[in-house]
Design a protein around this motif. Structure first.
Motif, PDB file in Angstrom:
ATOM      1  N   PHE A 231       0.807  -1.224   0.000  1.00 26.52           N
ATOM      2  CA  PHE A 231       0.000   0.000   0.000  1.00 26.52           C
ATOM      3  C   PHE A 231       0.838   1.271   0.000  1.00 26.52           C
ATOM      4  CE2 PHE A 231      -2.455  -3.340   2.116  1.00 26.52           C
ATOM      5  CZ  PHE A 231      -3.595  -3.341   1.326  1.00 26.52           C
ATOM      6  N   ILE A 232       0.422   2.253  -0.808  1.00 28.49           N
ATOM      7  CA  ILE A 232       1.107   3.546  -0.829  1.00 28.49           C
ATOM      8  C   ILE A 232       0.162   4.713  -0.579  1.00 28.49           C
ATOM      9  CG2 ILE A 232       2.997   2.813  -2.327  1.00 28.49           C
ATOM     10  CD1 ILE A 232       1.428   4.204  -4.660  1.00 28.49           C
ATOM     11  N   ARG A 233      -1.148   4.497  -0.674  1.00 33.10           N
ATOM     12  CA  ARG A 233      -2.098   5.601  -0.567  1.00 33.10           C
ATOM     13  C   ARG A 233      -3.117   5.367   0.559  1.00 33.10           C
ATOM     14  NH1 ARG A 233      -2.718   9.484  -4.408  1.00 33.10           N
ATOM     15  NH2 ARG A 233      -1.538   9.324  -6.372  1.00 33.10           N
ATOM     16  N   GLU A 234      -3.416   6.450   1.277  1.00 34.50           N
ATOM     17  CA  GLU A 234      -4.432   6.403   2.327  1.00 34.50           C
ATOM     18  C   GLU A 234      -5.789   6.037   1.728  1.00 34.50           C
ATOM     19  OE1 GLU A 234      -4.630   6.378   6.157  1.00 34.50           O
ATOM     20  OE2 GLU A 234      -3.222   7.986   5.665  1.00 34.50           O
ATOM     21  N   SER A 235      -6.099   6.608   0.562  1.00 34.35           N
ATOM     22  CA  SER A 235      -7.405   6.348  -0.055  1.00 34.35           C
ATOM     23  C   SER A 235      -7.564   4.882  -0.432  1.00 34.35           C
ATOM     24  CB  SER A 235      -7.578   7.228  -1.299  1.00 34.35           C
ATOM     25  OG  SER A 235      -6.541   7.007  -2.245  1.00 34.35           O
ATOM     26  N   THR A 236      -6.464   4.218  -0.759  1.00 34.69           N
ATOM     27  CA  THR A 236      -6.515   2.794  -1.079  1.00 34.69           C
ATOM     28  C   THR A 236      -6.729   1.966   0.184  1.00 34.69           C
ATOM     29  OG1 THR A 236      -5.127   3.017  -3.044  1.00 34.69           O
ATOM     30  CG2 THR A 236      -5.172   0.865  -1.990  1.00 34.69           C
ATOM     31  N   ILE A 237      -5.977   2.250   1.219  1.00 31.74           N
ATOM     32  CA  ILE A 237      -6.084   1.499   2.470  1.00 31.74           C
ATOM     33  C   ILE A 237      -7.509   1.549   3.019  1.00 31.74           C
ATOM     34  CG2 ILE A 237      -5.298   1.409   4.876  1.00 31.74           C
ATOM     35  CD1 ILE A 237      -2.644   2.689   3.832  1.00 31.74           C
ATOM     36  N   ASN A 238      -8.152   2.697   2.857  1.00 34.29           N
ATOM     37  CA  ASN A 238      -9.488   2.883   3.419  1.00 34.29           C
ATOM     38  C   ASN A 238     -10.609   2.557   2.436  1.00 34.29           C
ATOM     39  OD1 ASN A 238      -8.721   3.796   6.067  1.00 34.29           O
ATOM     40  ND2 ASN A 238      -8.023   5.686   5.115  1.00 34.29           N
ATOM     41  N   HIS A 239     -10.262   2.027   1.272  1.00 32.13           N
ATOM     42  CA  HIS A 239     -11.281   1.687   0.286  1.00 32.13           C
ATOM     43  C   HIS A 239     -12.163   0.559   0.819  1.00 32.13           C
ATOM     44  CE1 HIS A 239     -12.909   0.288  -3.647  1.00 32.13           C
ATOM     45  NE2 HIS A 239     -12.861   1.583  -3.915  1.00 32.13           N
ATOM     46  N   GLU A 240     -13.457   0.651   0.525  1.00 28.78           N
ATOM     47  CA  GLU A 240     -14.400  -0.328   1.066  1.00 28.78           C
ATOM     48  C   GLU A 240     -14.084  -1.757   0.635  1.00 28.78           C
ATOM     49  OE1 GLU A 240     -17.825   0.299  -2.404  1.00 28.78           O
ATOM     50  OE2 GLU A 240     -18.226   0.911  -0.339  1.00 28.78           O
ATOM     51  N   SER A 241     -13.450  -1.928  -0.511  1.00 25.59           N
ATOM     52  CA  SER A 241     -13.114  -3.277  -0.968  1.00 25.59           C
ATOM     53  C   SER A 241     -12.121  -3.955  -0.034  1.00 25.59           C
ATOM     54  CB  SER A 241     -12.566  -3.245  -2.393  1.00 25.59           C
ATOM     55  OG  SER A 241     -11.355  -2.510  -2.457  1.00 25.59           O
ATOM     56  N   PHE A 242     -11.281  -3.156   0.633  1.00 26.90           N
ATOM     57  CA  PHE A 242     -10.341  -3.736   1.583  1.00 26.90           C
ATOM     58  C   PHE A 242     -10.986  -3.974   2.942  1.00 26.90           C
ATOM     59  CE2 PHE A 242      -7.049  -2.399  -1.476  1.00 26.90           C
ATOM     60  CZ  PHE A 242      -6.388  -3.614  -1.578  1.00 26.90           C
ATOM     61  N   THR A 243     -12.029  -3.234   3.249  1.00 27.60           N
ATOM     62  CA  THR A 243     -12.804  -3.552   4.451  1.00 27.60           C
ATOM     63  C   THR A 243     -13.431  -4.933   4.289  1.00 27.60           C
ATOM     64  OG1 THR A 243     -13.285  -1.207   4.823  1.00 27.60           O
ATOM     65  CG2 THR A 243     -14.720  -2.825   5.912  1.00 27.60           C
ATOM     66  N   GLU A 244     -13.942  -5.207   3.089  1.00 35.42           N
ATOM     67  CA  GLU A 244     -14.544  -6.507   2.809  1.00 35.42           C
ATOM     68  C   GLU A 244     -13.509  -7.622   2.799  1.00 35.42           C
ATOM     69  OE1 GLU A 244     -16.458  -5.955  -0.922  1.00 35.42           O
ATOM     70  OE2 GLU A 244     -17.873  -4.436  -0.166  1.00 35.42           O
TER      71      GLU A 244
ATOM     72  N   LEU B 103      -3.387  -7.504   7.990  1.00 36.44           N
ATOM     73  CA  LEU B 103      -2.668  -6.523   7.166  1.00 36.44           C
ATOM     74  C   LEU B 103      -3.419  -5.197   7.099  1.00 36.44           C
ATOM     75  CD1 LEU B 103      -0.285  -5.983   5.193  1.00 36.44           C
ATOM     76  CD2 LEU B 103      -1.803  -6.733   3.350  1.00 36.44           C
ATOM     77  N   ILE B 104      -4.709  -5.242   6.852  1.00 31.53           N
ATOM     78  CA  ILE B 104      -5.482  -4.011   6.719  1.00 31.53           C
ATOM     79  C   ILE B 104      -5.566  -3.287   8.057  1.00 31.53           C
ATOM     80  CG2 ILE B 104      -7.684  -3.017   6.009  1.00 31.53           C
ATOM     81  CD1 ILE B 104      -5.932  -4.383   3.790  1.00 31.53           C
ATOM     82  N   GLU B 105      -5.764  -4.047   9.123  1.00 30.05           N
ATOM     83  CA  GLU B 105      -5.818  -3.424  10.455  1.00 30.05           C
ATOM     84  C   GLU B 105      -4.503  -2.716  10.770  1.00 30.05           C
ATOM     85  OE1 GLU B 105      -8.769  -6.808  10.426  1.00 30.05           O
ATOM     86  OE2 GLU B 105      -6.750  -6.436   9.654  1.00 30.05           O
ATOM     87  N   PHE B 106      -3.380  -3.338  10.402  1.00 31.26           N
ATOM     88  CA  PHE B 106      -2.077  -2.712  10.652  1.00 31.26           C
ATOM     89  C   PHE B 106      -1.951  -1.402   9.877  1.00 31.26           C
ATOM     90  CE2 PHE B 106       2.290  -2.060   9.045  1.00 31.26           C
ATOM     91  CZ  PHE B 106       2.921  -1.787  10.242  1.00 31.26           C
ATOM     92  N   TYR B 107      -2.273  -1.423   8.601  1.00 35.64           N
ATOM     93  CA  TYR B 107      -2.083  -0.221   7.786  1.00 35.64           C
ATOM     94  C   TYR B 107      -3.102   0.878   8.083  1.00 35.64           C
ATOM     95  CZ  TYR B 107       1.985  -1.355   5.117  1.00 35.64           C
ATOM     96  OH  TYR B 107       3.282  -1.601   4.765  1.00 35.64           O
ATOM     97  N   ARG B 108      -4.221   0.523   8.694  1.00 36.28           N
ATOM     98  CA  ARG B 108      -5.172   1.553   9.106  1.00 36.28           C
ATOM     99  C   ARG B 108      -4.857   2.091  10.497  1.00 36.28           C
ATOM    100  NH1 ARG B 108     -11.009  -0.863   6.821  1.00 36.28           N
ATOM    101  NH2 ARG B 108     -10.547  -0.417   4.622  1.00 36.28           N
ATOM    102  N   SER B 109      -3.915   1.475  11.166  1.00 34.12           N
ATOM    103  CA  SER B 109      -3.527   1.901  12.509  1.00 34.12           C
ATOM    104  C   SER B 109      -2.441   2.973  12.446  1.00 34.12           C
ATOM    105  CB  SER B 109      -3.002   0.695  13.302  1.00 34.12           C
ATOM    106  OG  SER B 109      -2.275   1.114  14.431  1.00 34.12           O
TER     107      SER B 109
END
Length: 567
Positions: free
Chosen positions: A431-444, A452-458
């Protein structure tokens, strides 16, 4: 445009013809590879693609060469994005994939000779100290206001990038543009760590709960507990690593192992004045020493401790063949199902760890493993760097002609654009972008990615950083590490002997740079040698030897960690 015509356009591009440099090619690309996997709406995507078409018009028909290391993300860029960019813009891109060491070697050759080997290098921001001091990489801050202004995407949105600090020099100028990023974390078998029988057996033997190790003492206990144990009909191991005397062994240590042990100074993003390589700088960021006799910490007690633990764990708790493996060979081993944990694990492996049918993946596609913060060594203190983060970044050297640099700059922005980054990140998970990390597809998708997603959103991700400013010449110094660590790994030398040799060689390189004066008033200026005891008595690194290099083992429940990350 149909898929058939898209394929024709890409085929013509591969032959050197600037086919379909228009919005139809862009729409076909968006239909086939992007869809809803973007931070932008379809209208915004097409607008961004139209900007690339218009900006590239003066350069249409040009051919450029780009090089990167061979990882999953760059494979997608080379296979999908490069031909798409060619079809859309009419600029022919050859995106070559080679080993990381080879990328650095080619970069070094171009810097030394001034001959334009590649028009753009995707190399680690670990070279920021090199690029800042040699001034042979175009600083993008001035470039975007000058020769690159007409070729700079108004929707680049630098504020959306999460790794710009790694690619920015002490002068505040941006030298590289991140295109992929991954961290070095702890990996473990969540299913085993939460198995009631194994949990009870561990606590009965060690007197504390089985969980994510906070420190190396707990990691060692867990490694000992699992090694040789039979689980599901197979003998398992409590640790995985690699030890072949190979260039990749150097990354294993330059990627912050000494600071994870606690050898560096406090301070973020890297210890100041002593960093994770044990190199000390003065107030002007001039490197002044690596050995303790000059105030460095590369051969300090904490550094020696870090190598001794590495060798001990490799010999006692990893599969016997691990000692003869390199980075690439060892990477797939945890996915085979017989490894309980790994202290040094790159999240770039995530994409290859979640494939259906693997022994470490459940039938529903969820992982049997998780990732967590790396445990730290006995010398580590609050305020020190926690771990390493790789920031692979587009770098354009001054020796590249301006028009070729402009074309390469367009390609760098294309592969990191808001249009493509979500889709690219789903493929490579870097991941390089905040908008990508927080995209709903990654929540799913998060439940299938092991944390991985929890780490990068932290906000904790900010504690994982790349190699900093203290390293004056990354290509020359990095190649020393694997040779000396290899001697310690093979038993040819003790950890102390290996690190004494390494710090002396680092200082020899810095002394040559100092004599040559090629880095001016920000190059090395070595301290006079004196008794190491003088520096051990000073505040900060190098730290004196601890009487107890083990400490009290500590673990934490994984679910508690996740709760902290998501609060």
């Amino acid at each position: 445009m149909t898929r058939t015509s898209t394929a024709l356009a890409l085929a013509l591009s591969a032959m050197g013809a600037p086919a379909f440099a228009d919005i139809d090619a862009a729409r076909a690309f968006l239909d086939e590879h992007i869809g809803e996997l973007s931070a932008l709406t379809r209208e915004e995507q097409e607008a961004e693609m139209q900007w690339f078409i218009d900006a590239a018009a003066p350069l249409a028909g040009m051919s450029i060469n780009v090089v990167s290391e061979t990882i999953t993300t760059h494979e997608w860029e080379s296979r999908v994005l490069a031909p798409a960019f060619t079809a859309i813009t009419g600029i022919n891109v050859t995106h070559t994939l080679i080993g990381e060491g080879d990328v650095v070697e080619r970069l070094q050759t171009q810097m030394q000779t001034g001959e334009n080997v590649f028009d753009m290098y995707i190399n680690d921001a670990d070279l920021i100290g090199t690029h800042w001091r040699y001034q042979q990489a175009r600083n993008l801050t001035d470039w975007m206001a000058g020769d690159g202004a007409a070729f700079t995407n108004p929707n680049l949105n630098l504020d959306d990038f999460i790794g710009l600090s790694s690619a920015t020099g002490p002068d505040g100028l941006l030298y590289q543009l991140p295109v992929q990023q991954f961290a070095n974390l702890y990996w473990f078998r969540y299913d085993w760590f939460t198995d009631p029988e194994l949990m009870a057996a561990f606590e009965a033997e060690y007197g504390y709960p089985l969980g994510v190790p906070v420190n190396w003492a707990a990691y060692e206990d867990i490694a000992a507990f699992f090694t040789g144990r039979e689980i599901d009909g197979q003998t398992v191991y409590g640790h995985m690593d690699y030890g072949r005397r190979d260039p990749s062994l150097g990354w294993r240590f330059t990627d912050a192992w000494l600071s994870m042990a606690g050898a560096s100074d406090l301070g973020l993003p890297n210890g100041v004045p002593v960093d994770e390589w044990g190199i000390r700088v003065n107030e002007n960021f001039q490197p002044v020493g690596s050995c303790m006799s000059r105030g460095g910490a590369t051969n300090s007690p904490a550094a020696v401790y870090s190598i001794e633990r590495y060798v001990d764990w490799l010999n006692n708790y990893a599969p016997p063949e691990a000692a003869g493996m390199n980075f690439s060979e060892s990477g797939p081993v945890p996915a085979q199902g017989a490894i309980a944990q790994q202290v040094f694990w790159y999240t770039a492996f995530t994409a290859d760890m979640v494939a259906d049918g693997l022994p470490v993946v459940n039938e529903d596609g969820t992982p049997r493993w998780r990732m967590a913060p790396s445990p730290h060594g006995a010398y580590w203190q609050e305020g020190m760097k926690v771990g390493y983060q790789d920031v692979g970044s587009a770098t354009i050297l001054e020796s590249t002609p301006v028009d070729r640099a402009q074309a390469a700059w367009l390609y760098a922005q294309f592969i990191s654009s808001m249009t493509v980054d979500v889709a690219k990140s789903h493929y490579g998970l870097t991941f390089i972008r905040e908008s990508t990390i927080n995209h709903e597809s990654f929540t799913e998708r998060a439940p299938r990615l092991g944390g991985l997603i929890e780490f990068y959103r932290s906000p904790e991700r900010e504690l994982w950083t790349d190699t900093g400013f203290n390293v004056p010449d990354y290509p020359r110094l990095a190649q020393l590490w694997w040779q000396y660590i290899g001697d310690a790994s093979s038993g040819a030398s003790t950890a102390q002997e290996a690190l004494d040799g390494l710090c002396a060689e680092q200082e020899a390189v810095m002394e040559r740079l100092q004599r040559a004066g090629v880095q001016g008033d920000i190059g090395p200026l070595l301290n006079e040698e004196q008794d190491p005891e003088y520096w051990l008595a000073q505040p900060g690194a190098p730290w004196p030897r601890l009487e107890d290099e083990r400490g009290e083992p500590m673990t934490v429940a994984y679910d508690e960690l996740i709760r902290r990350w998501t609060e």
